[in-house]
Motif scaffolding. Structure first.
Motif, PDB file in Angstrom:
ATOM      1  N   ARG A 234      -1.722  -9.316  -3.683  1.00  0.00           N
ATOM      2  CA  ARG A 234      -0.360  -9.191  -3.155  1.00  0.00           C
ATOM      3  C   ARG A 234       0.484  -8.294  -4.053  1.00  0.00           C
ATOM      4  O   ARG A 234       1.223  -7.432  -3.569  1.00  0.00           O
ATOM      5  N   GLN A 235       0.399  -8.501  -5.392  1.00  0.00           N
ATOM      6  CA  GLN A 235       1.183  -7.675  -6.297  1.00  0.00           C
ATOM      7  C   GLN A 235       0.779  -6.204  -6.202  1.00  0.00           C
ATOM      8  O   GLN A 235       1.632  -5.302  -6.262  1.00  0.00           O
ATOM      9  N   ALA A 236      -0.528  -5.965  -6.023  1.00  0.00           N
ATOM     10  CA  ALA A 236      -0.993  -4.586  -5.909  1.00  0.00           C
ATOM     11  C   ALA A 236      -0.495  -3.946  -4.614  1.00  0.00           C
ATOM     12  O   ALA A 236      -0.084  -2.783  -4.594  1.00  0.00           O
ATOM     13  N   LEU A 237      -0.516  -4.712  -3.536  1.00  0.00           N
ATOM     14  CA  LEU A 237      -0.039  -4.190  -2.257  1.00  0.00           C
ATOM     15  C   LEU A 237       1.444  -3.874  -2.327  1.00  0.00           C
ATOM     16  O   LEU A 237       1.910  -2.860  -1.804  1.00  0.00           O
ATOM     17  N   CYS A 238       2.186  -4.722  -3.010  1.00  0.00           N
ATOM     18  CA  CYS A 238       3.620  -4.479  -3.192  1.00  0.00           C
ATOM     19  C   CYS A 238       3.842  -3.217  -4.028  1.00  0.00           C
ATOM     20  O   CYS A 238       4.756  -2.438  -3.766  1.00  0.00           O
ATOM     21  N   ALA A 239       2.960  -2.989  -5.015  1.00  0.00           N
ATOM     22  CA  ALA A 239       3.119  -1.850  -5.916  1.00  0.00           C
ATOM     23  C   ALA A 239       2.850  -0.516  -5.224  1.00  0.00           C
ATOM     24  O   ALA A 239       3.494   0.491  -5.541  1.00  0.00           O
ATOM     25  N   VAL A 240       1.914  -0.497  -4.285  1.00  0.00           N
ATOM     26  CA  VAL A 240       1.563   0.774  -3.642  1.00  0.00           C
ATOM     27  C   VAL A 240       2.307   1.005  -2.336  1.00  0.00           C
ATOM     28  O   VAL A 240       2.140   2.051  -1.703  1.00  0.00           O
ATOM     29  N   THR A 241       3.129   0.021  -1.937  1.00  0.00           N
ATOM     30  CA  THR A 241       3.823   0.116  -0.652  1.00  0.00           C
ATOM     31  C   THR A 241       4.570   1.435  -0.504  1.00  0.00           C
ATOM     32  O   THR A 241       5.423   1.776  -1.320  1.00  0.00           O
ATOM     33  N   PHE A 242       4.218   2.154   0.541  1.00  0.00           N
ATOM     34  CA  PHE A 242       4.888   3.406   0.918  1.00  0.00           C
ATOM     35  C   PHE A 242       4.851   4.482  -0.183  1.00  0.00           C
ATOM     36  O   PHE A 242       5.719   5.344  -0.244  1.00  0.00           O
ATOM     37  N   GLN A 243       3.831   4.386  -1.048  1.00  0.00           N
ATOM     38  CA  GLN A 243       3.577   5.468  -1.993  1.00  0.00           C
ATOM     39  C   GLN A 243       2.319   6.209  -1.533  1.00  0.00           C
ATOM     40  O   GLN A 243       1.336   5.589  -1.149  1.00  0.00           O
ATOM     41  N   SER A 244       2.346   7.513  -1.605  1.00  0.00           N
ATOM     42  CA  SER A 244       1.179   8.287  -1.204  1.00  0.00           C
ATOM     43  C   SER A 244       0.078   8.161  -2.248  1.00  0.00           C
ATOM     44  O   SER A 244       0.326   7.831  -3.410  1.00  0.00           O
TER      45      SER A 244
END
Length: 383
Positions: A234-244
């Motif tokens: 979950r933390q990783a998904l939050c970190a990459v959210t909407f970043q290319s």
């Protein structure tokens, strides 16, 4: 008109949740709504004199109410808002935000929604919050069905409200075609509803974005070495959210250069603390310089990347100065690992490293508190 009055009275005045302070304006407006209508209804003047809008607000709102020929509906709507306990100032804000709210039928549109939302367990203050935040969405026909879906997902109205405040368009999203599709996929990735709620509070668009893009973000998380179902997913998904992918690759390269990490070390650091990908370059550079001052080796930081998550001013720097002071003055009985010191709660740190030295170092607590405020003393004082 009689039917309108009966509906509002029965659903609002008789409600135990209706405050006594709202009774007078409610009855007053209903009585006024039943009175004969004078010709030449002036919308802009009504918005200023009765609704409490400023002249510029009224001028702007009146363009959307040009077909309003009498105060009948507006009076009933203001009575409805008063019945929910919404103050005059907040009612004015509702009208300024959504002038068409004044044209909504209370008996056929607004009051039934109150009944439906009450059935979901919402109180009058809860419903008033919805009206104040998203009046246009409140008058839409499917707000009750959307809340019926969202409340169990987020666990409580309080959690839902946190998300709504961050993303007021939440209630306008397509639940069946987009939101539910994304939620089902996130569940398939091993996230529970509690995890999904936490994720979406930080990244609301995760629910409304194209499902294919959500799948791409999950693939990106797996690409940096964090598998589905893992504790850090979950933390990783939050970190990459909407970043290319290009931006993430550039950030990882910057981490390697700044902290002098190898490919293996930067991968390990990101897996252990994905949030490092959201840190600004300036913040990372600041931390790298400080850890060099402390004498920490690159591998030491890579194995303990949580160090990068703590505030420099509120935790890292003040605690380092305390330990440095204690060592310099022979007050530290044995070697203390830096990471173990930073990880301590504030209460435990003060009990272990500040309180025992009140007599030998009477200014230590004061200097530590000053440093925590970002006002670093030139030197910690010993006498």
């Amino acid at each position: 008109m009689l039917r309108l009055r009966e509906c509002v009275v029965s659903r609002l005045l008789s409600s135990p949740s209706t405050s006594s302070s709202a009774i007078f304006p409610l009855r007053h407006l209903l009585s006024a709504a039943a009175a004969p209508i004078s010709p030449g209804f002036a919308v802009e003047e009504y918005l200023v004199a009765t609704c409490g809008l400023t002249r510029p607000q009224a001028l702007k709102a009146s363009t959307k109410l040009s077909h309003l020929k009498s105060p009948t509906k507006p009076h009933a709507v203001l009575a409805f808002l008063a019945g929910l306990g919404i103050s005059g100032a907040d009612a004015a804000a509702v009208v300024a935000k959504d002038p068409l709210f004044l044209r909504t039928k209370v008996d056929k549109t607004l009051a039934p929604k109150v009944v439906g939302l009450t059935g979901l367990g919402l109180s009058s203050p809860d419903i008033a919050c919805l009206v104040s935040l998203t009046p246009d969405c409140f008058r839409s026909r499917n707000i009750v069905s959307k809340l019926h879906y969202y409340l169990p997902l987020f666990g409580s109205f309080h959690n839902f409200l946190r998300l709504l405040k961050r993303s007021p368009r939440l209630l306008s999203w397509d639940v069946n075609k987009v939101v539910k599709t994304n939620v089902v996929f996130l569940r398939e990735c091993g996230l529970g509803d509690c995890d999904i709620a936490k994720l979406c509070i930080h990244a609301p668009r995760m629910l409304s974005t194209n499902p294919e893009r959500v799948r791409a973000m999950v693939a990106c998380v797996e690409g940096i070495g964090v598998p589905r179902g893992s504790g850090m997913f979950r933390q990783a998904l939050c970190a990459v959210t909407f970043q290319s992918e290009e931006k993430i690759a550039a950030k990882m390269e910057y981490l390697k250069t700044t902290f002098r990490w190898s490919d293996a070390e930067v991968s390990m650091a990101v897996r252990k603390y994905p949030g490092v990908l959201r840190k600004s370059k300036e913040s990372l550079k600041h931390r790298s310089e400080f850890f060099s001052e402390v004498g920490l080796e690159p591998a030491y930081i890579a194995y303990r990347p949580a160090l990068l998550s703590y505030s420099m001013e509120g935790r890292n720097r003040p605690r380092y100065y305390v330990i440095k002071f204690l060592k310099a003055n022979g007050l530290l009985d044995q070697y203390r690992d830096y990471y173990s010191i930073v990880m301590l709660s504030e209460k435990v740190f003060v009990e272990k490293f500040i309180c025992p030295h009140k007599e030998a170092a009477p200014h230590l607590a004061e200097d530590y508190a000053t440093t925590c405020k970002g006002e670093v003393p030139t030197n910690f004082r010993f006498t």
